[in-house]
Design a protein around this motif. Structure first.
Motif, short mmCIF file in Angstrom:
data_model
loop_
_atom_site.label_atom_id
_atom_site.label_comp_id
_atom_site.label_asym_id
_atom_site.label_seq_id
_atom_site.Cartn_x
_atom_site.Cartn_y
_atom_site.Cartn_z
N ARG A 63 39.28 34.66 3.66
CA ARG A 63 38.84 35.96 3.54
C ARG A 63 37.72 36.02 4.34
O ARG A 63 36.63 35.27 4.48
CB ARG A 63 38.65 36.18 2.03
CG ARG A 63 38.01 37.49 1.81
CD ARG A 63 38.08 37.82 0.35
NE ARG A 63 37.54 36.62 -0.62
CZ ARG A 63 37.29 36.74 -2.01
NH1 ARG A 63 36.90 37.86 -2.48
NH2 ARG A 63 37.15 35.80 -2.43
N LYS A 68 31.11 39.31 3.62
CA LYS A 68 31.76 38.29 2.70
C LYS A 68 32.61 37.42 3.82
O LYS A 68 33.48 37.96 4.43
CB LYS A 68 32.06 38.84 1.57
CG LYS A 68 33.48 39.65 1.54
CD LYS A 68 33.83 39.95 0.15
CE LYS A 68 35.18 41.09 0.52
NZ LYS A 68 35.29 41.58 -0.77
N GLU A 70 35.18 33.69 3.11
CA GLU A 70 35.66 32.52 2.22
C GLU A 70 36.32 31.62 3.07
O GLU A 70 36.94 31.89 3.82
CB GLU A 70 36.44 33.16 1.17
CG GLU A 70 37.00 31.91 0.18
CD GLU A 70 37.79 32.46 -0.90
OE1 GLU A 70 37.55 32.43 -2.29
OE2 GLU A 70 38.94 33.06 -0.37
N ARG A 111 36.35 24.94 -1.38
CA ARG A 111 36.11 26.33 -1.30
C ARG A 111 34.60 26.66 -0.94
O ARG A 111 33.73 26.10 -1.86
CB ARG A 111 36.58 27.22 -2.52
CG ARG A 111 36.37 28.46 -2.54
CD ARG A 111 37.05 29.19 -3.83
NE ARG A 111 36.64 30.69 -3.76
CZ ARG A 111 35.89 31.33 -4.32
NH1 ARG A 111 35.08 30.56 -5.30
NH2 ARG A 111 35.61 32.62 -4.44
N TYR A 113 32.26 30.14 -0.38
CA TYR A 113 32.28 31.74 -0.28
C TYR A 113 30.83 32.29 -0.15
O TYR A 113 29.93 31.63 -0.81
CB TYR A 113 32.46 32.22 -1.95
CG TYR A 113 32.54 33.71 -2.02
CD1 TYR A 113 33.41 34.54 -1.34
CD2 TYR A 113 31.30 34.60 -2.61
CE1 TYR A 113 33.27 36.01 -1.32
CE2 TYR A 113 31.36 35.73 -2.59
CZ TYR A 113 32.36 36.73 -1.90
OH TYR A 113 31.97 37.77 -1.98
N SER A 115 28.37 35.39 1.03
CA SER A 115 28.25 36.86 1.11
C SER A 115 26.89 37.52 1.10
O SER A 115 25.85 36.52 0.94
CB SER A 115 28.97 37.44 -0.29
OG SER A 115 28.12 37.24 -1.29
N THR A 127 29.31 30.14 -3.83
CA THR A 127 30.01 29.32 -4.23
C THR A 127 30.25 28.14 -3.33
O THR A 127 30.82 28.33 -2.02
CB THR A 127 31.20 29.78 -4.89
OG1 THR A 127 31.21 30.98 -5.57
CG2 THR A 127 32.38 29.13 -5.50
#
Length: 181
Positions: A63, A68, A70, A111, A113, A115, A127
């Protein structure tokens, strides 16, 4: 199953520019961590490429946008779902029962993340599930032709006849990354 901590839970006492100065990304280090700060999403993407080259893990951007981004593991249990889209972003996913595409429990749970954080005025890794349950496969979905060209720019300037096969071999020797470009 354990709960993933976020940068808010870990760094509650440190806010704004104090946190960003302490946790700035070191270009070329290949290190990523929870709460790490970036000036932009492109800077975050560069850090992810450095991580992929240094660690040997296959990761992909699942993403992204202007505020943002990911990153997930690019290795899929059983090798299912190789789909190289027209935009050049390969997508290795495990199809879930509900019709959505995501890495499920049988796949690697890595993972990241990142942003925009208004209070800091920067982009933060919010994250970070850093443990891979997979084994590095030598491939890298984030090392594309543009990245390869950037890595070999000085060599190409010195020797404009440098062949792609030679670049591919050097990439595999230095970074242990298999390139199909």
């Amino acid at each position: 199953f354990f709960k993933h901590k976020t940068s808010y839970e870990i760094c509650e006492c440190v806010v704004g520019s104090e946190m960003c100065i302490r946790d700035r990304c070191k270009k070329g280090s290949g290190e990523l961590k929870l709460g790490q700060a970036f000036y932009s999403i492109p800077e975050f993407k560069e850090a992810v490429v450095d991580y992929a080259l240094k660690s040997g893990f296959n990761v992909k951007f699942s993403r992204w946008g202007c505020e943002k981004s990911e990153v997930r593991c690019g290795v899929v249990a059983g090798g299912e779902g190789d789909n190289d889209g027209a935009d050049g972003n390969a997508d290795h996913v495990v199809p879930s029962g509900d019709g959505s595409n995501k890495n499920e429990d049988k796949g690697c749970q890595f993972r990241i993340y990142c942003s925009y954080e208004k209070s800091a005025g920067m982009f933060l890794i919010k994250t970070f599930q850093e443990e891979h349950s997979c084994i590095p496969d030598g491939y890298s979905q984030v090392v594309r032709d543009r990245i390869i060209a950037k890595l070999f720019l000085n060599e190409i300037r010195r020797d404009p006849t440098l062949k792609p096969k030679v670049m591919q071999e050097r990439l595999e020797e230095k970074y242990k990354v298999i390139s199909s470009y």
